[in-house]
Scaffold this motif. Structure first.
Motif: not given
Length: 156
Positions: A59-63, A68-70, A74-77, A80-85
């Motif tokens: 459930g945590f992984n789905s969240w 990231l979908e919002s 996810y874009t590895p480069t 901002t995405h890395d910071r969210i994770i």
């Protein structure tokens, strides 16, 4: 439950609970019977009303995937995405429900959520939210302002 099928649904309602001196809290029975023994607890993204969020591992992984979908997926480069994770993973802790239905809430998370002794669990579909009674009361006052229905007549 195995790790492939531990996303739950149907969590609803609220239930009070008390944290003991060691930071343990009994999961309310109505939630305990729906949850596996391995859970993830982390900070809520709502800093206005500090709370903790409890998910199953998947459930945590789905969240996280939904967050990231919002943001366009996810874009590895994308830093901002890395910071969210990182933000949500660095504050997440794996917790195990013990033989009498309790979990240990780490000190750092209790401090963040202003949790001392009495808390309120809220079931929200596929996760639980844990708030101190004081924060929960403030949150309830703020909810009075929110309505799910638009009261303005349709303009045809």
């Amino acid at each position: 439950m195995n790790g492939l099928v531990d996303v739950v649904s149907g969590l609803k309602g609220k239930a009070p609970a008390t944290i003991d001196a060691k930071g343990r809290v009994s999961l309310p029975a109505k939630y305990r019977r729906l949850l596996p023994e391995d859970l993830v607890i982390t900070k809520s993204p709502d800093d206005e009303f500090p709370a903790l969020v409890i998910y199953t591992s998947s459930g945590f992984n789905s969240w996280m995937d939904e967050v990231l979908e919002s943001k366009g997926g996810y874009t590895p480069t994308d830093k901002t995405h890395d910071r969210i994770i990182e933000k949500y993973h660095e504050n997440a802790e794996d917790v195990k429900v013990d033989g009498v239905g309790r979990i240990l809430i780490p000190n750092e998370l209790r401090d963040y959520a202003q949790i001392d002794k009495d808390v309120v669990f809220s079931g929200v579909r596929n996760h639980l939210i844990v708030r101190s009674v004081a924060v929960w009361e403030d949150y309830q006052k703020a909810l009075v302002e929110v309505t799910a229905y638009d009261k303005t007549p349709n303009q045809a």
